[in-house]
Design a protein around this motif. Structure first.
Motif, PDB file in Angstrom:
ATOM      1  N   LEU A   1       0.784  -1.242  -0.190  1.00  0.00           N
ATOM      2  CA  LEU A   1      -0.169   0.081  -0.145  1.00  0.00           C
ATOM      3  C   LEU A   1       0.998   1.051  -0.127  1.00  0.00           C
ATOM      4  CD1 LEU A   1      -2.369  -1.311   3.340  1.00  0.00           C
ATOM      5  CD2 LEU A   1      -3.302  -1.131   0.398  1.00  0.00           C
TER       6      LEU A   1
ATOM      7  N   ASP B   1       0.754   4.984   0.474  1.00  0.00           N
ATOM      8  CA  ASP B   1      -0.323   6.034   0.945  1.00  0.00           C
ATOM      9  C   ASP B   1      -1.795   5.481   1.025  1.00  0.00           C
ATOM     10  OD1 ASP B   1       1.681   7.900   0.547  1.00  0.00           O
ATOM     11  OD2 ASP B   1       1.059   8.554  -1.728  1.00  0.00           O
ATOM     12  N   GLY B   2      -1.539   4.598   1.028  1.00  0.00           N
ATOM     13  CA  GLY B   2      -3.440   3.464   1.528  1.00  0.00           C
ATOM     14  C   GLY B   2      -4.135   2.825  -0.066  1.00  0.00           C
ATOM     15  N   THR B   3      -3.051   3.251  -0.603  1.00  0.00           N
ATOM     16  CA  THR B   3      -3.975   2.640  -2.263  1.00  0.00           C
ATOM     17  C   THR B   3      -2.238   1.324  -2.679  1.00  0.00           C
ATOM     18  OG1 THR B   3      -4.301   4.767  -2.590  1.00  0.00           O
ATOM     19  CG2 THR B   3      -4.838   3.323  -4.385  1.00  0.00           C
TER      20      THR B   3
ATOM     21  N   ALA C   1      -0.479  -0.365  -5.012  1.00  0.00           N
ATOM     22  CA  ALA C   1       0.428  -0.825  -5.688  1.00  0.00           C
ATOM     23  C   ALA C   1       1.065  -1.882  -6.035  1.00  0.00           C
ATOM     24  CB  ALA C   1       1.091   1.371  -5.709  1.00  0.00           C
TER      25      ALA C   1
END
Length: 304
Positions: free
Chosen positions: A227, A229-231, A233
């Motif tokens: 993750l 920034d919380g997303t 990838a």
């Protein structure tokens, strides 16, 4: 009437003198202010002085050498730190035609230890640039090659023969985290360049985590998912160019082998020449002994 006239004339003369003194002080103040501002701009954008504090670049540079650094060598760069302000600010570069070349001796802001996102203190280092953005670098028995081409050892550096065995430094925590490298057998490693797409996997994220976080992101893993920034990838695009630097005294240098790549926005400039050199261990209180340590032959030495 004559007495009043004489008194009035005396007052006028006194007022004129005061005005003249005030005007002179104002002119001096303007001159001093302009001089200070010019010196500050010169220091921030054009030339700066730097003292060698360690043996990592011997014998190219010695402890007690004082250098002039050309800050315009690689373009006009705005400072990352302003006087009296401890906080880091964004830096911008207006590039000129010259870029950093392999073999340049550069001065740069220390990016931090291997596992530091932000260094504890702001300090400048001086090392030799060996790896440029996109290069593949390897060290075998202390011999450096870049893109499969052997790199000659600096003519004034200190080199130890490691062909009959490797010498592992007392600090085993080499860069990147989790590697099996040591200071004389290192790599291969690719120096990141702007626009590179890094493939991210849970097993290898450790080697890129610090670079990504220093570029302003947060990185964590959860359930074998990376993750940023919380997303979620699986890739990351490198934001700027990086460089790999080594000291000329290879067995006594803490450099990119230990703490990683130098970001482009951390580069201060190119080391030009030694403008002064003496033994910094001798106290200035002992004037005669201090003066006897001046290394006259080093003054004016170009840095190659």
């Amino acid at each position: 009437m004559q007495e009043q006239s004489a008194h009035s004339t005396s007052q006028d003369q006194s007022q004129q003198k005061e005005k003249g003194l005030a005007s002179t002080l104002m002119e001096y103040s303007k001159t001093i202010l302009i001089t200070v501002l010019a010196a500050l701009l010169l220091k921030v954008f054009v030339l700066d002085a730097y003292r060698i504090p360690s043996t990592s670049m011997e014998r190219t540079l010695q402890i007690g050498d004082f250098l002039l650094v050309n800050k315009l060598a690689y373009g006009l760069r705005t400072p990352r730190h302003l006087p009296l302000i401890a906080q880091t600010i964004p830096s911008f570069t207006l590039p000129f035609f010259q870029t950093i070349h392999r073999g340049d001796v550069i001065v740069f802001e220390f990016p931090g230890s291997r596992d530091e996102i932000i260094p504890v203190e702001h300090v400048n280092y001086v090392k030799r640039c060996i790896g440029l953005p996109g290069d593949t670098l390897e060290i075998h028995s202390g011999i450096v090659s870049v893109n499969k081409i052997l790199i000659p050892f600096p003519p004034h550096g200190i080199q130890t023969d490691h062909t009959n065995g490797t010498l592992s430094r007392q600090n085993p925590e080499m860069f990147p985290q989790g590697s099996a490298f040591n200071n004389v057998d290192y790599g291969p490693i690719i120096v990141p360049k702007q626009g590179d797409i890094l493939k991210l996997e849970p097993a290898t994220i450790a080697q890129w985590r610090m670079l990504i976080e220093r570029e302003g992101h947060t990185v964590r893993t959860a359930d074998n998912i990376i993750l940023i920034d919380g997303t979620a990838a699986s890739t990351y695009c490198v934001r700027q160019n990086y460089y790999f630097v080594l000291g000329d005294n290879r067995d006594n240098s803490m450099d990119s082998r230990y703490w990683g790549f130098v970001p482009d926005d951390h580069v201060v400039g190119e080391a030009l020449f030694v403008y002064w050199s003496w033994d910094t261990e001798v106290s200035v209180a002992n004037v005669s002994e201090k003066l006897s340590t001046i290394r006259w032959k080093r003054i004016g030495t170009l840095i190659r």
